[in-house]
Design an enzyme around this catalytic site. Structure first.
Site, mmCIF file in Angstrom:
data_model
loop_
_atom_site.group_PDB
_atom_site.id
_atom_site.type_symbol
_atom_site.label_atom_id
_atom_site.label_comp_id
_atom_site.label_asym_id
_atom_site.label_seq_id
_atom_site.Cartn_x
_atom_site.Cartn_y
_atom_site.Cartn_z
ATOM 1 N N HIS A 198 -3.372 -7.474 -2.931
ATOM 2 C CA HIS A 198 -2.904 -7.612 -1.524
ATOM 3 C C HIS A 198 -4.056 -7.718 -0.354
ATOM 4 O O HIS A 198 -3.923 -8.637 0.384
ATOM 5 C CB HIS A 198 -1.913 -6.486 -1.253
ATOM 6 C CG HIS A 198 -0.838 -6.645 -1.907
ATOM 7 N ND1 HIS A 198 -0.022 -7.706 -1.949
ATOM 8 C CD2 HIS A 198 -0.038 -5.532 -2.329
ATOM 9 C CE1 HIS A 198 1.023 -7.190 -2.818
ATOM 10 N NE2 HIS A 198 1.279 -6.319 -2.878
ATOM 11 N N HIS B 151 3.451 -11.014 -3.475
ATOM 12 C CA HIS B 151 3.691 -10.502 -4.872
ATOM 13 C C HIS B 151 4.514 -11.772 -5.743
ATOM 14 O O HIS B 151 4.649 -12.838 -5.126
ATOM 15 C CB HIS B 151 5.180 -9.581 -4.597
ATOM 16 C CG HIS B 151 4.831 -8.098 -4.456
ATOM 17 N ND1 HIS B 151 5.721 -7.379 -3.504
ATOM 18 C CD2 HIS B 151 3.864 -7.535 -4.587
ATOM 19 C CE1 HIS B 151 5.257 -5.991 -3.500
ATOM 20 N NE2 HIS B 151 4.122 -6.132 -3.969
ATOM 21 N N HIS C 19 -3.660 -4.090 -8.397
ATOM 22 C CA HIS C 19 -2.569 -4.684 -7.797
ATOM 23 C C HIS C 19 -2.970 -4.808 -6.290
ATOM 24 O O HIS C 19 -2.697 -6.028 -5.611
ATOM 25 C CB HIS C 19 -1.324 -3.919 -7.938
ATOM 26 C CG HIS C 19 0.112 -4.582 -7.356
ATOM 27 N ND1 HIS C 19 0.716 -5.374 -8.064
ATOM 28 C CD2 HIS C 19 0.370 -4.222 -5.919
ATOM 29 C CE1 HIS C 19 1.716 -5.789 -6.975
ATOM 30 N NE2 HIS C 19 1.586 -4.871 -5.978
ATOM 31 N N GLU C 20 -3.066 -3.585 -5.710
ATOM 32 C CA GLU C 20 -3.248 -3.369 -4.077
ATOM 33 C C GLU C 20 -4.703 -4.107 -3.610
ATOM 34 O O GLU C 20 -4.435 -4.856 -2.644
ATOM 35 C CB GLU C 20 -3.305 -1.850 -3.833
ATOM 36 C CG GLU C 20 -2.087 -1.159 -4.150
ATOM 37 C CD GLU C 20 -0.855 -1.791 -3.305
ATOM 38 O OE1 GLU C 20 -0.863 -2.317 -2.318
ATOM 39 O OE2 GLU C 20 0.211 -1.196 -3.957
#
Lengths: 196, 130
Positions: free
Chosen positions: A129, A135, A125-126
């Site tokens: 980013h 998101h 997930h990170e």
């Protein structure tokens, strides 16, 4: 999928990115391999490649575990709550909450709920980013904001793949087939709702 | 704390409650009510971008700004946008999550860059709600 405001991304032509771990953390090979797998998931669908380097200060992506206030204005809050955060490109800062109980082998089956979080799920997930994705409202996407204890979710969803390929294009070797979203590994939570 | 698997975590490291569990006590709260704990909830929503950084009314009153924040949150998480702290909304709020905000500079980063419709307590709020 969404992007950060102004759609920041790593510059065109910068497809070989390096990452390093905060030396003070002294992470084991097992932990480092979790991040390697997480990076590989994004490499599979984009032209980007990620290589670990020992030079923390010179790495494109700098990974560190911190507790509480660690100097970036976004202090961590102890067990659960916020788990990690990462900066938009090309900042490359990836911070994880050192107070969490991180599980590194992802074996969540047939276990009871506890305050443990699958490290690879959070890392995937990170990294999204770090590459420029924001998101997503799509609950099955990696970039959905909640990453709960009790669930392992590491496969990129169509939403994630479409988003990242809009920024960087596709990996020439990516066949474009539907991602194989395996059923989420969940604990037997005795009727509690599934959580990400 | 790294563990090879879930069963290897010592019970002493497993807390009975976590930082956001107290929000469950706010069940049923809606605009106009006053309830202990709403101030902390407002900080939660500001942390994740649902209340503008200029918002500073951190009391326990459920004001219109908090209502807009709750509605935006519910839209982002595909919940019924009632503006009320119903069980399904609280169930999401207390979940562990990424620390990055969902809304940056008044723009929802969760719904394909759509504007947040003023729900983040910015200057456009009255043009939407009223």
């Amino acid at each position: 999928y969404t992007f950060f405001p102004n759609r920041p991304r790593w510059p065109p032509g910068r497809t070989q990115l390096t990452y390093a771990f905060l030396p003070d953390n002294q992470l084991s090979d097992n932990v480092r391999s979790v991040f390697s797998r997480a990076f590989e998931r994004w490499s599979e669908v984009t032209p980007l490649n990620f290589t670990e380097t020992t030079s923390f200060d010179r790495a494109d992506i700098r990974i560190g575990f911190f507790t509480g206030d660690h100097g970036d204005g976004e202090p961590f809050d102890g067990v659960l709550g916020t788990l990690a955060h990462a900066f938009s490109p090309p900042a490359g800062r990836f911070h994880l909450d050192g107070d969490e109980n991180w599980v590194i082998d992802g074996d969540f089956l047939n276990s009871s709920p506890a305050s443990a979080v699958d490290l690879e799920s959070v890392a995937v997930h990170e990294i999204g980013h770090l590459l420029g994705l924001g998101h997503s409202s799509v609950e099955g996407a990696i970039m959905y904001p909640t990453i709960s204890s009790g669930v392992r979710k590491v496969e990129l969803a169509n939403d994630d793949i479409t988003g990242i390929q809009e920024l960087y294009g596709a990996n020439p070797n990516y066949n474009g087939s539907e991602p194989t979203l395996t059923p989420r590994d969940e604990w037997d939570m005795s009727g509690a709702p599934p959580r990400m | 704390h790294f563990f090879p698997n879930i069963t290897s975590i010592p019970p002493s490291l497993i807390p009975n409650t976590t930082i956001w569990d107290a929000f469950n006590n706010l069940h049923g709260c809606q605009k106009g009510v006053k309830a202990k704990g709403l101030a902390k909830l407002k900080k939660y929503f500001q942390l994740f971008g649902y209340l503008n950084n200029s918002y500073d009314n951190f009391d326990d009153d459920f004001d219109e700004f908090l209502e807009f924040a709750v509605k935006t949150y519910q839209l982002n998480f595909n919940l019924n946008a009632t503006g009320e702290l119903d069980p399904s909304t609280l169930k999401h709020i207390v979940l562990p999550r990424c620390g990055n905000p969902d809304i940056v500079n008044g723009t929802s980063t969760m719904r394909s860059g759509k504007p947040s419709d003023g729900y983040s307590a910015n200057s456009t709020i009255h043009t939407v709600e009223h």
